[in-house]
Design a protein around this motif. Structure first.
Motif, PDB file in Angstrom:
ATOM      1  N   GLU A 101     -26.865  72.718  20.491  1.00  0.00           N
ATOM      2  CA  GLU A 101     -25.850  73.630  21.012  1.00  0.00           C
ATOM      3  C   GLU A 101     -26.489  74.721  21.865  1.00  0.00           C
ATOM      4  O   GLU A 101     -25.976  75.065  22.937  1.00  0.00           O
ATOM      5  CB  GLU A 101     -25.064  74.243  19.846  1.00  0.00           C
ATOM      6  CG  GLU A 101     -23.840  74.999  20.281  1.00  0.00           C
ATOM      7  CD  GLU A 101     -22.924  75.315  19.107  1.00  0.00           C
ATOM      8  OE1 GLU A 101     -21.705  75.309  19.343  1.00  0.00           O
ATOM      9  OE2 GLU A 101     -23.400  75.570  17.985  1.00  0.00           O
ATOM     10  N   LEU A 102     -27.618  75.254  21.434  1.00  0.00           N
ATOM     11  CA  LEU A 102     -28.307  76.277  22.221  1.00  0.00           C
ATOM     12  C   LEU A 102     -28.781  75.704  23.548  1.00  0.00           C
ATOM     13  O   LEU A 102     -28.620  76.348  24.593  1.00  0.00           O
ATOM     14  CB  LEU A 102     -29.482  76.861  21.431  1.00  0.00           C
ATOM     15  CG  LEU A 102     -30.316  77.910  22.164  1.00  0.00           C
ATOM     16  CD1 LEU A 102     -29.460  79.114  22.576  1.00  0.00           C
ATOM     17  CD2 LEU A 102     -31.492  78.359  21.304  1.00  0.00           C
ATOM     18  N   ALA A 103     -29.344  74.511  23.536  1.00  0.00           N
ATOM     19  CA  ALA A 103     -29.801  73.893  24.790  1.00  0.00           C
ATOM     20  C   ALA A 103     -28.633  73.720  25.753  1.00  0.00           C
ATOM     21  O   ALA A 103     -28.754  73.980  26.957  1.00  0.00           O
ATOM     22  CB  ALA A 103     -30.467  72.543  24.503  1.00  0.00           C
ATOM     23  N   THR A 104     -27.490  73.307  25.240  1.00  0.00           N
ATOM     24  CA  THR A 104     -26.303  73.135  26.079  1.00  0.00           C
ATOM     25  C   THR A 104     -25.844  74.477  26.646  1.00  0.00           C
ATOM     26  O   THR A 104     -25.516  74.581  27.832  1.00  0.00           O
ATOM     27  CB  THR A 104     -25.174  72.470  25.270  1.00  0.00           C
ATOM     28  OG1 THR A 104     -25.643  71.195  24.826  1.00  0.00           O
ATOM     29  CG2 THR A 104     -23.927  72.296  26.093  1.00  0.00           C
ATOM     30  N   ARG A 105     -25.832  75.519  25.811  1.00  0.00           N
ATOM     31  CA  ARG A 105     -25.439  76.852  26.303  1.00  0.00           C
ATOM     32  C   ARG A 105     -26.402  77.354  27.361  1.00  0.00           C
ATOM     33  O   ARG A 105     -25.988  77.966  28.343  1.00  0.00           O
ATOM     34  CB  ARG A 105     -25.388  77.861  25.152  1.00  0.00           C
ATOM     35  CG  ARG A 105     -24.389  77.570  24.085  1.00  0.00           C
ATOM     36  CD  ARG A 105     -22.979  77.879  24.557  1.00  0.00           C
ATOM     37  NE  ARG A 105     -22.053  77.449  23.530  1.00  0.00           N
ATOM     38  CZ  ARG A 105     -21.054  78.173  23.084  1.00  0.00           C
ATOM     39  NH1 ARG A 105     -20.813  79.345  23.592  1.00  0.00           N
ATOM     40  NH2 ARG A 105     -20.265  77.692  22.147  1.00  0.00           N
TER      41      ARG A 105
END
Length: 148
Positions: A101-105
């Protein structure tokens, strides 16, 4: 609003959400209970913006968030989650779902930790604990999932 009332209200808010001292005339136990309830509510709001991070932490989510958020005023649910995810990444305790999720954000937005996040207009990428995401023409693709 008089200056004295404004100062007392600011002291109460600081005690509730930013770890400030208990203002005179308030019951410390009641204030602690209200502060705990506000942290629980804040954790729920952050979990709505960061569902994979919360799911990845599972039953540890409330305690992990409360430890991180204690004494920190909120910057908004999106930013609180982003800051928490980055802190967990830096400590080496970011769960794989949270890393994805952090990588996507990071691929879809620019956030410097101070100003509100802004969407990326150009292609972007994000990486966290092995997870890699790219964003091109408004579409995001997770190229590599996080290590499990």
């Amino acid at each position: 609003m008089s200056g004295d009332l404004a100062e007392r209200q600011a002291a109460l808010v600081a005690a509730l959400v930013a770890g400030g001292p208990v203002p005179p005339g308030f019951d410390p136990a009641a204030l602690a209970a209200a502060g705990t309830a506000l942290l629980r509510k804040r954790a729920g709001e952050v979990a709505r913006h960061w569902p994979l991070l919360a799911a990845g932490l599972g039953p540890q989510w409330p305690a992990t968030f409360a430890r991180w958020a204690a004494g920190r005023p909120t910057a908004g649910s999106l930013r609180d989650g982003w800051d928490l995810a980055r802190d967990l990444r830096d400590q080496g305790s970011l769960p794989p779902l949270g890393a994805e999720e952090l990588a996507t954000r990071e691929a879809t937005g620019r956030y410097d930790g101070h100003r509100p996040p802004r969407p990326r207009r150009l292609p972007g990428w994000g990486r966290a604990d092995g997870a890699v995401a790219v964003q091109v023409a408004g579409r995001v693709r997770l190229l590599r999932p996080a290590r499990h």
